[in-house]
Design an enzyme around this catalytic site. Structure first.
Site, PDB file in Angstrom:
ATOM      1  N   GLY A 207       0.855  -1.369   0.044  1.00  0.00           N
ATOM      2  CA  GLY A 207      -0.286  -0.273   0.272  1.00  0.00           C
ATOM      3  C   GLY A 207       0.874   1.085  -0.348  1.00  0.00           C
TER       4      GLY A 207
ATOM      5  N   GLY B 237       0.927   5.413   1.388  1.00  0.00           N
ATOM      6  CA  GLY B 237       0.489   6.703   2.248  1.00  0.00           C
ATOM      7  C   GLY B 237       1.022   7.532   2.056  1.00  0.00           C
ATOM      8  N   ALA B 238       0.357   8.662   2.913  1.00  0.00           N
ATOM      9  CA  ALA B 238       1.046   9.654   2.829  1.00  0.00           C
ATOM     10  C   ALA B 238       2.695   9.848   3.363  1.00  0.00           C
ATOM     11  CB  ALA B 238      -0.090  10.984   4.198  1.00  0.00           C
ATOM     12  N   PHE B 239       2.956   9.462   4.077  1.00  0.00           N
ATOM     13  CA  PHE B 239       4.703   8.847   4.343  1.00  0.00           C
ATOM     14  C   PHE B 239       5.168   8.655   3.321  1.00  0.00           C
ATOM     15  CE2 PHE B 239       2.174  10.450   8.166  1.00  0.00           C
ATOM     16  CZ  PHE B 239       2.035  11.594   7.944  1.00  0.00           C
ATOM     17  N   GLY B 240       4.745   7.693   2.859  1.00  0.00           N
ATOM     18  CA  GLY B 240       5.800   7.026   1.978  1.00  0.00           C
ATOM     19  C   GLY B 240       4.890   5.383   1.545  1.00  0.00           C
TER      20      GLY B 240
ATOM     21  N   VAL C 259       4.448   0.648   1.476  1.00  0.00           N
ATOM     22  CA  VAL C 259       4.685  -0.448   2.311  1.00  0.00           C
ATOM     23  C   VAL C 259       5.199  -1.445   1.750  1.00  0.00           C
ATOM     24  CG1 VAL C 259       3.635  -1.635   3.731  1.00  0.00           C
ATOM     25  CG2 VAL C 259       2.783   0.422   4.434  1.00  0.00           C
TER      26      VAL C 259
ATOM     27  N   LYS D   9       7.606  -0.401   6.397  1.00  0.00           N
ATOM     28  CA  LYS D   9       7.658   1.335   5.707  1.00  0.00           C
ATOM     29  C   LYS D   9       8.432   1.623   4.925  1.00  0.00           C
ATOM     30  CE  LYS D   9       3.940   4.358   7.704  1.00  0.00           C
ATOM     31  NZ  LYS D   9       3.409   4.952   8.854  1.00  0.00           N
TER      32      LYS D   9
ATOM     33  N   ASP E 156      -4.941  10.260  13.450  1.00  0.00           N
ATOM     34  CA  ASP E 156      -5.003  10.583  11.981  1.00  0.00           C
ATOM     35  C   ASP E 156      -5.972   9.117  12.029  1.00  0.00           C
ATOM     36  OD1 ASP E 156      -5.594  10.442   9.028  1.00  0.00           O
ATOM     37  OD2 ASP E 156      -3.559   9.521   9.122  1.00  0.00           O
TER      38      ASP E 156
END
Length: 688
Positions: A364, A366-369, A371, A386, A484
């Site tokens: 997947g 996400g906002a930070f990177g 996975v 991650k 979040d």
């Protein structure tokens, strides 16, 4: 050189010569620890146990009768057996506990245990099973336990409702003692100190108890037993407790343990009586030195005595330098010692485990990177890695997530396995969740979904999420605000148990302190109105997000959806509240369930979701209250028929595009990534 220095050198030199001349027996191997208060760094909490102000609660702290079980386990396994010398160690444990009950006349039970077990996941059934064994698998768990029982259970041959007993692989005690006859009331609510001693040479267990901090002269229970067969491997130590239809509260306030007695067996036979039978301990033969070898030893000592004496002088004068070097060495090894539990991975092994971060391994984004799925061939373990999207821009979020989650322990939190800071990369390694994230299960990509998530699993997910948020908000030393909470950050294990993850936006706050105002961050549809207005994250902003997730689980709809055949966007909270005002609340239930759910549970879930998503933050319940409602330990919160409206004193400070962002960019003012990471780890040590 002064006289004291000369004396020290002479003594050291003489001691070395004596060491060379005289055979020295193997010294005792000892290990000990003592915790005057507990912390999440050294212990794992299981079941309903919780940590509050350094005290462990093994069962739920409630005002209405409930059924509960929990345990706490020291993270590091302990060696009780020396295989080389074939010797079992003796041990001494000291701890203090209290058992109280706000309704002693209407309910009582069931008690707590101190146990030693090769299993570090010991969590049993509530009631008379004391949280130690599973009611359906009574013989599965192996343990040595010291029970402090507050309920008479004939099934386990209990003598009364106030006794101490020694249990070995069974809750039917080998021997018990009536504590009322010893002047001790387990249910008094007073702090009780316990000393437990096992002397391996004597093959005897002694238990001392009292209200004073001074150890009594006489034990309350003495059992002649050989525990060596049960201590052949590394074992874990911990406490368990349980209640059944009771408000009894079990608290552990301190704990210490000492292991001793790894001496060579004495050169003669000794017989000890153990349960009316005799056990003969045969010592290994002692090797005698002959005179020829002894003369060689003396000659060797004389030859090397001079150089050794000079070395002693150098050691004395190099003492200060050695101390300085030790400090430098500790600083260099600080990274590896960062946290007990999570370890530092090398970039090479993570790259190999993810096939060079291949696109086929992506789980997947996400906002930070991103996975990735990682397979470690050496251990056969599958993990999730991650990888930060932008190493320097994501630095603050990386440190935030690392420093927060590494110190947390809860069954509904994603477990951090380790971390890596190499080659400009920021990487975190987590347990792999077989069933992915909750949003993928609720909203599958394939529209033809004949197997929607069953109701029982949905309810369990909501309860588990409430449990972990109660832990973060009220049971940690510092309040952890996630900021979040959404379905994509709720991961599901193989049994669909929820695990809250992604702490990139999380913030720490002292209990009873005002929230810190920050730039609003999060995801549209989950943000509380006051958070959008003022940018102040509190526990109540997390409660709002939780309420939205609850409604998603119950309704099977996303927080903001487009009406079918229309361009109008519909807010989930508004939609459910409208049905509630019209007396049609159950029509909000997910149609895919085809009415295969508990109607009362569905109604409860929808009302809990609305109460948590109340626009007025003062009207929202806290997470402990929510958990009690879901567990039928408290009555439901009244939800007004019409959705409350809020009027702020000023207009929104920023446009919606400025307010809502997937992440924050917080500059740290340093070009050295590793130094910032070390500083973050230092902060982490203070937190833990």
């Amino acid at each position: 050189m002064n006289s004291s220095t000369r004396t020290l050198i002479f003594r050291l030199g003489f001691a070395i010569i004596i060491f060379l001349l005289v055979p020295i027996p193997t010294s005792a191997s000892t290990s000990s620890f003592h915790f005057s208060s507990f912390n999440a760094r050294n212990f794992t909490l299981l079941g309903d146990s919780y940590l509050k102000n350094g005290v462990v609660g093994l069962t739920r702290d409630v005002t209405v009768p409930t059924t509960s079980s929990g345990s706490i386990i020291y993270n590091t396994p302990i060696q009780f057996f020396d295989s080389d010398a074939n010797i079992t160690a003796s041990f001494s444990a000291k701890f203090s506990f209290s058992i109280s009950n706000i309704n002693p006349t209407s309910s009582s039970g069931d008690g707590l245990t101190f146990f030693l077990s090769p299993d570090n996941q010991s969590l049993g059934s509530p009631g008379g099973y004391l949280g130690l064994v599973n009611s359906s698998e009574l013989t599965k768990n192996r343990f040595i336990a010291f029970e402090f029982d507050t309920k008479l259970d004939p099934h386990f041959n209990d003598p009364n409702d106030n006794h101490v007993g020694l249990d070995v692989n069974s809750l039917i005690s080998i021997q018990t003692a009536n504590l009322l006859l010893k002047g001790i009331d387990l249910k008094s609510g007073d702090l009780i100190n316990v000393w437990i001693e096992y002397k391996n040479e004597q093959k005897v267990v002694r238990i001392y108890m009292g209200y004073s901090n001074t150890k009594p002269m006489n034990p309350v229970l003495e059992v002649k037993i050989d525990l060596s067969e049960h201590l052949k491997e590394f074992v874990y130590v911990g406490f368990s407790g349980s209640s059944e239809g009771s408000t009894e509260l079990h608290l552990i306030e301190s704990f210490g343990l000492q292991i001793f007695g790894f001496f060579p067996v004495r050169p003669h036979f000794r017989t000890h009586n153990v349960s009316d039978s005799s056990v003969i301990i045969t010592p290994p033969p002692r090797l005698e030195s002959n005179s020829k070898n002894h003369r060689k030893r003396i000659g060797l000592a004389l030859v090397i005595a001079g150089p050794v004496f000079c070395c002693v002088v150098l050691i004395v004068f190099g003492y200060v330098s050695a101390k300085k070097w030790e400090k430098i060495k500790k600083q260099k090894s600080f990274k590896a010692e960062m946290v007990t539990g999570p370890r530092q991975f090398s970039y090479r092994e993570l790259k190999f485990a993810t096939r060079g971060f291949h696109s086929s391994r992506i789980l997947g984004n996400g906002a930070f990177g991103t996975v990735y799925k990682a397979y470690f061939m050496s251990s056969g373990i599958i993990s999730a890695v991650k990888r930060s999207k932008h190493s320097h821009e994501g630095k603050s979020e990386f440190l935030a997530e690392l420093s927060i989650i590494a110190c947390l322990r809860h069954k509904n939190l994603v477990q951090l396995q380790g971390w890596c800071v190499e080659k400009g990369e920021l990487l975190l390694v987590y347990d792999y969740m077989l069933n992915g994230s909750l949003d993928k299960v609720l909203y599958p990509e394939s529209k033809i979904d004949t197997n929607p998530l069953p109701w029982a699993k949905r309810y369990n997910i909501v309860v588990g999420l409430a449990s972990v948020l109660t832990y973060l908000h009220q049971e940690c030393e510092q309040v952890v605000i996630h900021r979040d909470i959404k379905t994509s950050n709720v991961l599901l294990d193989a049994n669909f148990n929820p695990k809250l993850g992604d702490f990139g936006l999380a913030r720490l706050m002292e209990h009873d302190k005002s929230p810190v105002s920050t730039l609003t961050a999060g995801t549209m549809g989950y943000l509380a109105p006051e958070y959008l207005q003022y940018g102040k994250a509190t526990e109540k902003t997390d409660v709002f997000s939780y309420g939205v997730v609850v409604l998603e689980v119950a309704c099977g709809r996303q927080p903001i959806e487009r009406e079918t055949g229309d361009q109008k966007m519909v807010n989930l909270v508004d939609w459910v509240w409208k049905l509630h005002s019209q007396g049609r609340l159950l029509e909000a239930a997910d149609q895919r369930l085809k009415m295969e759910f508990d109607v009362e549970q569905m109604k409860k879930l929808l009302l809990v979701g609305l109460s948590c998503a109340n626009p007025d933050c003062l009207e929202r319940p806290n997470m402990r209250k929510v958990l009690q409602i879901l567990n039928n330990e408290a009555g439901p919160v009244l939800v007004p028929k019409s959705k409350p409206t809020l009027i702020f004193s000023s207009s929104l400070p920023l446009c919606i595009e400025d307010i809502v962002s997937d992440y924050e960019q917080e500059s740290q003012g340093s070009d050295d990534l590793f130094q910032d990471t070390v500083q973050g780890c230092q902060n982490l040590k203070e937190i833990c």
